[in-house]
Scaffold this motif. Sequence first.
Motif, PDB file in Angstrom:
ATOM      1  N   UNK A   1       0.766  -1.233   0.177  1.00  0.00           N
ATOM      2  CA  UNK A   1      -0.085   0.262   0.051  1.00  0.00           C
ATOM      3  C   UNK A   1       0.768   1.150   0.044  1.00  0.00           C
ATOM      4  N   UNK A   2       2.177   1.103   0.235  1.00  0.00           N
ATOM      5  CA  UNK A   2       2.919   2.271   0.369  1.00  0.00           C
ATOM      6  C   UNK A   2       3.637   2.406  -0.989  1.00  0.00           C
ATOM      7  N   UNK A   3       3.438   1.463  -1.817  1.00  0.00           N
ATOM      8  CA  UNK A   3       4.116   1.717  -3.163  1.00  0.00           C
ATOM      9  C   UNK A   3       5.323   1.148  -3.395  1.00  0.00           C
ATOM     10  N   UNK A   4       5.680   0.174  -2.479  1.00  0.00           N
ATOM     11  CA  UNK A   4       6.869  -0.619  -2.541  1.00  0.00           C
ATOM     12  C   UNK A   4       6.933  -1.823  -3.463  1.00  0.00           C
ATOM     13  N   UNK A   5       7.667  -1.986  -4.623  1.00  0.00           N
ATOM     14  CA  UNK A   5       7.484  -3.045  -5.462  1.00  0.00           C
ATOM     15  C   UNK A   5       8.610  -3.909  -5.504  1.00  0.00           C
ATOM     16  N   UNK A   6       8.597  -5.416  -5.479  1.00  0.00           N
ATOM     17  CA  UNK A   6       9.613  -6.356  -5.143  1.00  0.00           C
ATOM     18  C   UNK A   6       9.322  -7.215  -6.254  1.00  0.00           C
ATOM     19  N   UNK A   7      10.323  -7.550  -6.916  1.00  0.00           N
ATOM     20  CA  UNK A   7      10.329  -8.927  -7.724  1.00  0.00           C
ATOM     21  C   UNK A   7      11.043  -9.909  -6.973  1.00  0.00           C
ATOM     22  N   UNK A   8      10.466 -11.301  -7.012  1.00  0.00           N
ATOM     23  CA  UNK A   8      10.710 -12.495  -6.484  1.00  0.00           C
ATOM     24  C   UNK A   8      10.582 -13.579  -7.120  1.00  0.00           C
ATOM     25  N   UNK A   9      11.197 -14.575  -6.616  1.00  0.00           N
ATOM     26  CA  UNK A   9      10.889 -16.162  -7.206  1.00  0.00           C
ATOM     27  C   UNK A   9       9.987 -16.829  -6.436  1.00  0.00           C
ATOM     28  N   UNK A  10       9.941 -16.325  -4.969  1.00  0.00           N
ATOM     29  CA  UNK A  10       9.012 -17.203  -4.065  1.00  0.00           C
ATOM     30  C   UNK A  10       8.538 -16.299  -3.212  1.00  0.00           C
ATOM     31  N   UNK A  11       7.625 -16.429  -2.533  1.00  0.00           N
ATOM     32  CA  UNK A  11       6.613 -15.635  -1.441  1.00  0.00           C
ATOM     33  C   UNK A  11       6.557 -16.668  -0.307  1.00  0.00           C
ATOM     34  N   UNK A  12       6.830 -16.031   0.980  1.00  0.00           N
ATOM     35  CA  UNK A  12       6.767 -16.988   2.255  1.00  0.00           C
ATOM     36  C   UNK A  12       5.892 -16.150   2.992  1.00  0.00           C
ATOM     37  N   UNK A  13       4.699 -16.590   3.365  1.00  0.00           N
ATOM     38  CA  UNK A  13       3.539 -15.986   4.246  1.00  0.00           C
ATOM     39  C   UNK A  13       3.830 -16.709   5.770  1.00  0.00           C
ATOM     40  N   UNK A  14       4.465 -15.402   6.330  1.00  0.00           N
ATOM     41  CA  UNK A  14       4.633 -15.803   7.775  1.00  0.00           C
ATOM     42  C   UNK A  14       3.766 -14.808   8.664  1.00  0.00           C
ATOM     43  N   UNK A  15       2.649 -14.713   8.677  1.00  0.00           N
ATOM     44  CA  UNK A  15       1.788 -13.519   9.092  1.00  0.00           C
ATOM     45  C   UNK A  15       1.120 -14.005  10.268  1.00  0.00           C
ATOM     46  N   UNK A  16       1.490 -15.026  10.768  1.00  0.00           N
ATOM     47  CA  UNK A  16       0.756 -15.452  12.140  1.00  0.00           C
ATOM     48  C   UNK A  16      -0.780 -15.338  12.022  1.00  0.00           C
ATOM     49  N   UNK A  17      -1.638 -14.394  12.778  1.00  0.00           N
ATOM     50  CA  UNK A  17      -3.027 -14.400  12.701  1.00  0.00           C
ATOM     51  C   UNK A  17      -3.384 -13.439  11.578  1.00  0.00           C
ATOM     52  N   UNK A  18      -2.604 -12.845  10.947  1.00  0.00           N
ATOM     53  CA  UNK A  18      -2.770 -11.724   9.879  1.00  0.00           C
ATOM     54  C   UNK A  18      -1.938 -10.586  10.096  1.00  0.00           C
ATOM     55  N   UNK A  19      -2.487  -9.497   9.394  1.00  0.00           N
ATOM     56  CA  UNK A  19      -2.137  -8.037   9.862  1.00  0.00           C
ATOM     57  C   UNK A  19      -2.577  -7.453  11.015  1.00  0.00           C
ATOM     58  N   UNK A  20      -2.042  -6.939  11.940  1.00  0.00           N
ATOM     59  CA  UNK A  20      -2.494  -6.368  13.252  1.00  0.00           C
ATOM     60  C   UNK A  20      -2.617  -4.959  13.177  1.00  0.00           C
ATOM     61  N   UNK A  21      -3.845  -4.518  13.817  1.00  0.00           N
ATOM     62  CA  UNK A  21      -4.042  -2.986  14.098  1.00  0.00           C
ATOM     63  C   UNK A  21      -4.602  -3.098  15.277  1.00  0.00           C
ATOM     64  N   UNK A  22      -4.558  -1.891  15.939  1.00  0.00           N
ATOM     65  CA  UNK A  22      -5.124  -1.977  17.402  1.00  0.00           C
ATOM     66  C   UNK A  22      -6.550  -1.658  17.313  1.00  0.00           C
ATOM     67  N   UNK A  23      -7.144  -1.982  18.572  1.00  0.00           N
ATOM     68  CA  UNK A  23      -8.739  -2.060  18.705  1.00  0.00           C
ATOM     69  C   UNK A  23      -8.401  -0.656  19.429  1.00  0.00           C
ATOM     70  N   UNK A  24      -9.139   0.723  18.842  1.00  0.00           N
ATOM     71  CA  UNK A  24      -9.250   1.869  19.446  1.00  0.00           C
ATOM     72  C   UNK A  24     -10.338   1.933  20.055  1.00  0.00           C
ATOM     73  N   UNK A  25     -10.107   2.867  21.283  1.00  0.00           N
ATOM     74  CA  UNK A  25     -11.380   3.175  22.188  1.00  0.00           C
ATOM     75  C   UNK A  25     -12.318   4.321  21.267  1.00  0.00           C
ATOM     76  N   UNK A  26     -13.517   4.301  21.222  1.00  0.00           N
ATOM     77  CA  UNK A  26     -14.349   5.252  20.735  1.00  0.00           C
ATOM     78  C   UNK A  26     -14.410   6.579  21.352  1.00  0.00           C
ATOM     79  N   UNK A  27     -13.291   7.301  21.287  1.00  0.00           N
ATOM     80  CA  UNK A  27     -13.232   8.629  21.928  1.00  0.00           C
ATOM     81  C   UNK A  27     -13.099   9.555  20.939  1.00  0.00           C
ATOM     82  N   UNK A  28     -13.869  10.795  21.070  1.00  0.00           N
ATOM     83  CA  UNK A  28     -13.812  11.945  20.159  1.00  0.00           C
ATOM     84  C   UNK A  28     -12.485  12.750  19.965  1.00  0.00           C
ATOM     85  N   UNK A  29     -11.738  12.633  18.848  1.00  0.00           N
ATOM     86  CA  UNK A  29     -10.626  13.484  18.776  1.00  0.00           C
ATOM     87  C   UNK A  29      -9.605  12.593  18.957  1.00  0.00           C
ATOM     88  N   UNK A  30      -9.854  11.137  19.052  1.00  0.00           N
ATOM     89  CA  UNK A  30      -8.542  10.310  19.444  1.00  0.00           C
ATOM     90  C   UNK A  30      -7.390  10.445  18.486  1.00  0.00           C
TER      91      UNK A  30
END
Length: 347
Positions: free
Chosen positions: A114-143
């Motif tokens: 998503x940041x525009x990085x491009x990489x050519x390779x011969x193989x891909x190894x997915x070692x993503x654990x449970x997947x991409x992580x993002x924080x559970x944000x509290x529902x606060x105005x102006x957070x």
Amino acid sequence: MSAQDNARPDSEIHETDAVIVGAGPVGLFAIHQLGMLKLRAHVIDSLEEIGGQCTALYPEKPIFDIPAYPRIDAADLIERLETQAEPFSPRFHLNQQVTDVVRQDDGGFLVETAAGTRIRCKAVVIAAGGGAFGPNRPPLDGLADYEGRSVFYMVKRRQDFRNKRIVIAGGGDSAVDWAMSLPEVAEKVYVVHRRDKFRAAPESVERMRAWAETDKLELVVPYQLAGLDGHDGRLSAVRVKDLDGNERVLEADVLLPFFGLAAKLGPIAEWGFPIEKQVIPVDPATCETPIPGIFAVGDVATYPGKLKLILQGFSDAAQAAHAIYPIVHPGEALHFEYSTTKGVPEL
């Protein structure tokens, strides 16, 4: 120190042998296993730091089932794995999520983020654990106005919080772990939780409660976050309310909301292979997915008898590396040697 690229726009198309998606412990060990076969690797991770859950969720949590280490903290394990990978000069692309993997005419792949990085390779190894992580944000105005300046979802260095007034929100392992640690450097720590029972190891909760007997830490229970006060991204106070709506104002410089991280496979789930309960079926002999040239290792991979242990993920990484060698070097025989005899090869 290995090269890092933290979400900077990049017009260059990188060239490498394998792209590893995920910089947790298994992804880091995959660098080593590929490197031992003289295969180069770039690593992409959605977090700002390497280490996956070990860094984001429980850096000071002890792990007891790593061979030769009767006990090792998660952060120390990541540090040792990084040191083990350094001789092979991996390139890290952090704070980025893979958006596309396109098969090329030569049989390899073009990996894009998503940041525009491009990489050519011969193989891909997915070692993503449970997947991409993002924080559970509290529902606060102006957070969002305070994020990165006064509101943080992980602690990188305790010293960054020296002499600060800190509000920790949450009742799980991360909240309790830092509630034990930060009073040593902070001016004052408040722990806000909706009930007096915490979801953490009993000995950790006991140590936190011992701190609460001093003037360095206060347990604010049962309360929940209600609002933020401050200016220009700098907190001055955190407002909390109890179950009856009664409000308290906690003077604070920093808010650490530890409500866990949401894990999703994200775009990986759209790459074309079957997904079973957020995991990818692979060939147990090679860890190759149904898509030739794409491998999955660690918790994101499944096969009969699979155990969700870091140890088994390390084994997966070794299996995948040896299966990738003939893809990168077709027709060349791989003469297996033990590391004790060949040492660390130069790339």
